[in-house]
Design an enzyme around this catalytic site. Structure first.
Site, mmCIF file in Angstrom:
data_model
loop_
_atom_site.group_PDB
_atom_site.id
_atom_site.type_symbol
_atom_site.label_atom_id
_atom_site.label_comp_id
_atom_site.label_asym_id
_atom_site.label_seq_id
_atom_site.Cartn_x
_atom_site.Cartn_y
_atom_site.Cartn_z
ATOM 1 N N HIS A 172 82.191 -79.034 -14.106
ATOM 2 C CA HIS A 172 81.136 -79.090 -13.090
ATOM 3 C C HIS A 172 79.768 -78.794 -13.692
ATOM 4 O O HIS A 172 79.644 -78.334 -14.823
ATOM 5 C CB HIS A 172 81.440 -78.130 -11.939
ATOM 6 C CG HIS A 172 81.437 -76.676 -12.304
ATOM 7 N ND1 HIS A 172 80.278 -75.956 -12.508
ATOM 8 C CD2 HIS A 172 82.453 -75.788 -12.501
ATOM 9 C CE1 HIS A 172 80.568 -74.703 -12.799
ATOM 10 N NE2 HIS A 172 81.887 -74.570 -12.815
ATOM 11 N N CYS A 188 86.191 -72.452 -15.697
ATOM 12 C CA CYS A 188 85.770 -73.839 -15.522
ATOM 13 C C CYS A 188 84.921 -74.286 -16.712
ATOM 14 O O CYS A 188 84.409 -73.466 -17.473
ATOM 15 C CB CYS A 188 84.982 -73.996 -14.225
ATOM 16 S SG CYS A 188 86.014 -73.902 -12.737
#
Length: 213
Positions: A172, A188
């Site tokens: 992301h 992440c």
């Protein structure tokens, strides 16, 4: 004569302001940076370290590590995404001996992981739903996370998100580009907004993603 002199003075005063406002939206960016610096959630996702601010920052979406088209000789099918934790780079295999290389931020100590999965979903300006275990963990430190947060410039997920299977992990964006090239996330894979938008446009559902040491 007085009228001409007054006009010249007014022009000299107003011109610098107009030029400054035209420089890549410097005023707007400074305002956005000021608001994000106050957002505790960015600090939480960087291990509680305050986001450092500068007097002027031209673009909060640009990576300090420019993406590059490189020669790539590894045996991987075109379209494959390979994240290398050790050198903190993401490789999007293009085929014909080429790959696009991006700088990324990976999991900090205790949150780094390896494995393979596939892209299950994509989202523009994604909503952030911090996992329960993250909310509990951060609450112990005095950080109260929202149950949900709509997409936007203050959202830690940035402009785009590529979800990995049924896991809690994503590739992301971020509005904290200073973290790129470092191990600062909660697992992440972070990319600068410009880079994640570029990758997002060239990735399809079902794409294989390999995260390795």
């Amino acid at each position: 004569m007085k009228t001409i002199l007054a006009a010249l003075i007014a022009t000299a005063i107003l011109a610098p302001a107009a030029n400054a406002a035209d420089r890549n939206g410097a005023y707007d960016v400074a305002s956005l940076q000021s608001s994000t610096a106050k957002t505790g959630w960015l600090q939480v996702l960087s291990d509680g370290k305050p986001a450092k601010t500068k007097a002027v920052q031209k673009d909060i979406s640009t990576s300090p590590i420019p993406r590059e088209l490189i020669a790539f000789s590894e045996n991987a099918a075109p379209g494959t995404i390979i994240v290398d934790n050790s050198d903190r780079r993401l490789y999007h295999v293009l085929g014909n001996g080429l790959a696009m290389r991006y700088g990324v931020s990976v999991g900090r100590s205790g949150f780094i992981w390896t494995g393979s999965n596939t892209v299950s979903r994509k989202a523009e300006w994604p909503t952030w739903n911090p996992p329960q275990q993250m909310r509990v963990r951060e609450a112990r430190k005095g950080h109260i996370l929202p149950v949900t947060m709509k997409g936007g410039i203050n959202n830690p997920l940035g402009a785009r998100a590529v979800y990995l299977g049924a896991t809690i992990y994503r590739i992301h964006g971020t509005n904290q580009p200073s973290s790129i090239g470092k191990a600062m996330s909660s697992g992440c894979i972070r990319m600068a907004n410009e880079d994640v938008e570029h990758l997002y446009a060239n990735v399809t559902i079902g794409t294989k993603v390999i995260v390795r040491d």
